[in-house]
Scaffold this motif. Structure first.
Motif, PDB file in Angstrom:
ATOM      1  N   GLY A 256       0.715  -1.283   0.252  1.00 41.44           N
ATOM      2  CA  GLY A 256       0.165  -0.152   0.172  1.00 41.44           C
ATOM      3  C   GLY A 256       0.816   1.366   0.175  1.00 41.44           C
ATOM      4  N   HIS A 257       2.016   1.119  -0.165  1.00 45.43           N
ATOM      5  CA  HIS A 257       3.109   2.492  -0.087  1.00 45.43           C
ATOM      6  C   HIS A 257       3.076   3.084  -1.786  1.00 45.43           C
ATOM      7  CE1 HIS A 257       3.697   2.996   4.116  1.00 45.43           C
ATOM      8  NE2 HIS A 257       3.857   1.839   4.081  1.00 45.43           N
ATOM      9  N   TYR A 258       2.215   3.539  -2.105  1.00 37.94           N
ATOM     10  CA  TYR A 258       1.913   3.907  -3.541  1.00 37.94           C
ATOM     11  C   TYR A 258       3.259   5.126  -3.819  1.00 37.94           C
ATOM     12  CZ  TYR A 258       0.423   6.322  -7.847  1.00 37.94           C
ATOM     13  OH  TYR A 258       0.230   6.852  -9.114  1.00 37.94           O
TER      14      TYR A 258
ATOM     15  N   PHE B 273       6.030  -8.014 -10.260  1.00 40.26           N
ATOM     16  CA  PHE B 273       5.717  -7.900  -8.764  1.00 40.26           C
ATOM     17  C   PHE B 273       5.551  -9.062  -7.835  1.00 40.26           C
ATOM     18  CE2 PHE B 273       4.922  -3.673 -10.419  1.00 40.26           C
ATOM     19  CZ  PHE B 273       4.937  -2.648  -9.391  1.00 40.26           C
ATOM     20  N   LEU B 274       6.012  -8.914  -6.908  1.00 47.67           N
ATOM     21  CA  LEU B 274       5.804 -10.382  -5.952  1.00 47.67           C
ATOM     22  C   LEU B 274       4.402 -10.767  -5.029  1.00 47.67           C
ATOM     23  CD1 LEU B 274       9.493 -10.693  -4.785  1.00 47.67           C
ATOM     24  CD2 LEU B 274       8.438 -12.175  -6.454  1.00 47.67           C
ATOM     25  N   GLY B 275       3.670  -9.737  -5.306  1.00 49.30           N
ATOM     26  CA  GLY B 275       2.429  -9.880  -4.525  1.00 49.30           C
ATOM     27  C   GLY B 275       2.569  -9.254  -3.124  1.00 49.30           C
ATOM     28  N   ASP B 276       1.405  -9.081  -2.306  1.00 51.15           N
ATOM     29  CA  ASP B 276       1.389  -8.132  -1.288  1.00 51.15           C
ATOM     30  C   ASP B 276       1.107  -6.813  -1.772  1.00 51.15           C
ATOM     31  OD1 ASP B 276       0.779 -10.443   0.497  1.00 51.15           O
ATOM     32  OD2 ASP B 276       2.520 -10.087   1.743  1.00 51.15           O
ATOM     33  N   LEU B 277       0.529  -6.529  -2.627  1.00 50.26           N
ATOM     34  CA  LEU B 277       0.512  -4.958  -2.948  1.00 50.26           C
ATOM     35  C   LEU B 277      -0.262  -4.028  -2.139  1.00 50.26           C
ATOM     36  CD1 LEU B 277      -0.621  -5.191  -6.916  1.00 50.26           C
ATOM     37  CD2 LEU B 277       1.594  -5.044  -5.716  1.00 50.26           C
ATOM     38  N   ILE B 278      -1.263  -4.941  -1.408  1.00 55.95           N
ATOM     39  CA  ILE B 278      -2.204  -4.186  -0.429  1.00 55.95           C
ATOM     40  C   ILE B 278      -1.909  -4.566   1.063  1.00 55.95           C
ATOM     41  CG2 ILE B 278      -4.045  -4.681  -2.141  1.00 55.95           C
ATOM     42  CD1 ILE B 278      -5.213  -6.866  -0.415  1.00 55.95           C
TER      43      ILE B 278
ATOM     44  N   HIS C 130      -2.315   3.311   0.957  1.00 59.47           N
ATOM     45  CA  HIS C 130      -2.717   3.612  -0.574  1.00 59.47           C
ATOM     46  C   HIS C 130      -2.842   2.263  -1.462  1.00 59.47           C
ATOM     47  CE1 HIS C 130      -0.867   7.692   0.305  1.00 59.47           C
ATOM     48  NE2 HIS C 130      -2.141   8.066   0.164  1.00 59.47           N
ATOM     49  N   SER C 131      -3.355   1.330  -0.791  1.00 61.45           N
ATOM     50  CA  SER C 131      -3.470  -0.062  -1.311  1.00 61.45           C
ATOM     51  C   SER C 131      -4.076   0.150  -2.792  1.00 61.45           C
ATOM     52  CB  SER C 131      -4.096  -1.037  -0.760  1.00 61.45           C
ATOM     53  OG  SER C 131      -3.275  -1.276   0.337  1.00 61.45           O
ATOM     54  N   ALA C 132      -5.258   0.990  -2.906  1.00 58.06           N
ATOM     55  CA  ALA C 132      -6.330   1.006  -4.065  1.00 58.06           C
ATOM     56  C   ALA C 132      -5.367   1.588  -5.109  1.00 58.06           C
ATOM     57  CB  ALA C 132      -7.429   1.776  -3.798  1.00 58.06           C
ATOM     58  N   GLN C 133      -4.609   2.579  -4.809  1.00 52.24           N
ATOM     59  CA  GLN C 133      -3.657   3.302  -6.016  1.00 52.24           C
ATOM     60  C   GLN C 133      -2.547   2.404  -6.616  1.00 52.24           C
ATOM     61  OE1 GLN C 133      -4.895   4.563  -2.883  1.00 52.24           O
ATOM     62  NE2 GLN C 133      -4.899   6.712  -2.920  1.00 52.24           N
TER      63      GLN C 133
ATOM     64  N   VAL D 164      -9.168  -1.265   3.125  1.00 48.69           N
ATOM     65  CA  VAL D 164     -10.508  -0.875   2.911  1.00 48.69           C
ATOM     66  C   VAL D 164     -10.906   0.738   2.813  1.00 48.69           C
ATOM     67  CG1 VAL D 164     -12.899  -0.774   3.961  1.00 48.69           C
ATOM     68  CG2 VAL D 164     -11.596  -2.753   3.976  1.00 48.69           C
ATOM     69  N   ALA D 165     -10.126   1.437   3.852  1.00 45.86           N
ATOM     70  CA  ALA D 165     -10.180   2.989   3.848  1.00 45.86           C
ATOM     71  C   ALA D 165      -9.531   3.460   2.473  1.00 45.86           C
ATOM     72  CB  ALA D 165      -9.265   3.583   5.004  1.00 45.86           C
ATOM     73  N   SER D 166      -8.642   2.828   1.862  1.00 39.02           N
ATOM     74  CA  SER D 166      -8.213   3.396   0.665  1.00 39.02           C
ATOM     75  C   SER D 166      -8.948   3.349  -0.350  1.00 39.02           C
ATOM     76  CB  SER D 166      -6.719   2.745   0.253  1.00 39.02           C
ATOM     77  OG  SER D 166      -7.300   1.329  -0.319  1.00 39.02           O
ATOM     78  N   TYR D 167      -9.992   2.520  -0.448  1.00 39.22           N
ATOM     79  CA  TYR D 167     -11.104   2.570  -1.837  1.00 39.22           C
ATOM     80  C   TYR D 167     -12.155   3.849  -1.504  1.00 39.22           C
ATOM     81  CZ  TYR D 167      -9.062  -1.384  -3.936  1.00 39.22           C
ATOM     82  OH  TYR D 167      -8.266  -2.378  -4.503  1.00 39.22           O
ATOM     83  N   HIS D 168     -11.992   4.090  -0.218  1.00 42.69           N
ATOM     84  CA  HIS D 168     -13.277   5.433   0.062  1.00 42.69           C
ATOM     85  C   HIS D 168     -14.562   5.142  -0.423  1.00 42.69           C
ATOM     86  CE1 HIS D 168      -9.646   7.962   0.630  1.00 42.69           C
ATOM     87  NE2 HIS D 168      -9.187   7.932  -0.656  1.00 42.69           N
ATOM     88  N   GLU D 169     -14.821   3.406  -0.245  1.00 39.22           N
ATOM     89  CA  GLU D 169     -16.236   3.048  -0.411  1.00 39.22           C
ATOM     90  C   GLU D 169     -16.206   1.919   0.407  1.00 39.22           C
ATOM     91  OE1 GLU D 169     -15.944   1.448  -4.499  1.00 39.22           O
ATOM     92  OE2 GLU D 169     -15.526   3.500  -5.395  1.00 39.22           O
ATOM     93  N   ALA D 170     -17.484   1.371   0.513  1.00 41.49           N
ATOM     94  CA  ALA D 170     -18.004   0.375   1.422  1.00 41.49           C
ATOM     95  C   ALA D 170     -17.241  -1.140   0.969  1.00 41.49           C
ATOM     96  CB  ALA D 170     -19.686   0.292   1.624  1.00 41.49           C
ATOM     97  N   THR D 171     -17.243  -1.231  -0.441  1.00 43.23           N
ATOM     98  CA  THR D 171     -16.702  -2.334  -1.079  1.00 43.23           C
ATOM     99  C   THR D 171     -15.582  -2.320  -1.903  1.00 43.23           C
ATOM    100  OG1 THR D 171     -18.487  -2.191  -2.797  1.00 43.23           O
ATOM    101  CG2 THR D 171     -19.069  -3.347  -0.574  1.00 43.23           C
ATOM    102  N   ILE D 172     -14.793  -3.204  -2.165  1.00 46.86           N
ATOM    103  CA  ILE D 172     -13.724  -3.042  -3.082  1.00 46.86           C
ATOM    104  C   ILE D 172     -14.196  -3.430  -4.497  1.00 46.86           C
ATOM    105  CG2 ILE D 172     -11.513  -4.121  -3.762  1.00 46.86           C
ATOM    106  CD1 ILE D 172     -11.011  -4.673  -0.721  1.00 46.86           C
ATOM    107  N   PRO D 173     -13.985  -2.561  -5.415  1.00 50.30           N
ATOM    108  CA  PRO D 173     -14.525  -2.943  -6.944  1.00 50.30           C
ATOM    109  C   PRO D 173     -14.494  -4.336  -7.291  1.00 50.30           C
ATOM    110  CG  PRO D 173     -13.344  -0.823  -6.884  1.00 50.30           C
ATOM    111  CD  PRO D 173     -12.976  -1.519  -5.469  1.00 50.30           C
TER     112      PRO D 173
END
Length: 249
Positions: free
Chosen positions: A16-18, A38-43, A48-51, A98-107
């Motif tokens: 999450g470190h965009y 990328f080796l995974g664990d983007l989030i 800033h996981s969403a970004q 969850v907070a990084s998406y600014h929504e109730a759900t992940i798209p």
């Protein structure tokens, strides 16, 4: 440094470190001919996981399934809002995602993309996976659970798993291994760990490895400090006999 051959570049766990990722990639300066993996664990954990996911997905960079993406996928069908698995994911950094998406759900398109991620990539002389392999099983019998989560059983192997390939992994922060300081890479028998703990307060280092030129690029998330050094100066050899193995029945 290679001036003509396309480079192969591997990025460790971003978590999450965009902004740090952008600084790192600006230093690496990949061209359209270079391959970035990328080796995974983007989030999770970082803000800033969403970004990060948007960026990797939009650029069609090959990316592996990490244990944090796997944790998220394991709960998307949960009917109970606070099941044990969901609580475990939230505790492991999912709240920040969850907070990084600014929504109730992940798209859905992000969830579908997570579902499509492979658990390993074979680049010929290099084999990428998030965590490692079960040394007692052939590749065909490796499960997503093992490839995304294994630690000591893999780190303690006394000889390379592949006779002709190096395994590059993330997942285990390198300074948790014996004799390794924050920011250093860890090298074992036939494997190289480049997860230097970008989110961790003891480290803050996010690592990118230029395989073609054996060059390590790093940015410190907390200090906005960049450095580049030869792989031979960045990696510490691990004695497999010093790895404590937690045997599981």
């Amino acid at each position: 440094m290679s001036e003509t051959n396309p480079r192969r570049i591997v990025i460790g766990d971003v978590h999450g470190h965009y902004e740090g990722l952008m600084i790192l990639l600006e230093a690496i300066a990949p061209t359209s001919d270079d391959r970035v993996y990328f080796l995974g664990d983007l989030i999770d954990r970082g803000p800033h996981s969403a970004q990060v996911v948007n960026f990797v997905k939009r650029n069609n960079y090959p990316c592996l399934l990490g244990n944090h993406e796997q944790m998220l996928l394991s709960i998307i069908t949960e009917e109970k809002a606070f099941s044990p698995r969901m609580q475990a994911w939230l505790y492991s950094g999912g709240q920040a995602t969850v907070a990084s998406y600014h929504e109730a759900t992940i798209p859905d398109d992000h969830l579908d993309w997570f579902k499509s991620l492979p658990t390993y990539m074979d680049l010929g002389d290099i084999w990428l996976t998030h965590a490692g392999v079960d040394p007692s099983k052939p590749v065909i019998e490796q499960t997503a659970e093992q490839l995304c989560w294994i630690r000591e059983e893999f780190h303690s192997i006394p000889k390379p798993y592949f006779p002709d390939k190096q395994i590059i992994i993330g997942h285990t922060i390198t300074f948790t291994l014996p004799g390794v300081s924050p920011g250093q890479l860890a090298q074992g028998q036939g494997w190289l760990d480049i997860d230097t703990g970008a989110y961790h307060p003891r480290s803050g280092w996010l690592t990118g490895l230029d395989i073609t030129n054996n060059l390590v690029y790093q940015v410190n998330i907390f200090r906005n400090y960049l450095r580049a050094l030869p792989l031979q100066d960045a990696a510490i050899a691990i004695d497999p006999a010093k790895i404590r193995v937690n045997r599981r029945d």
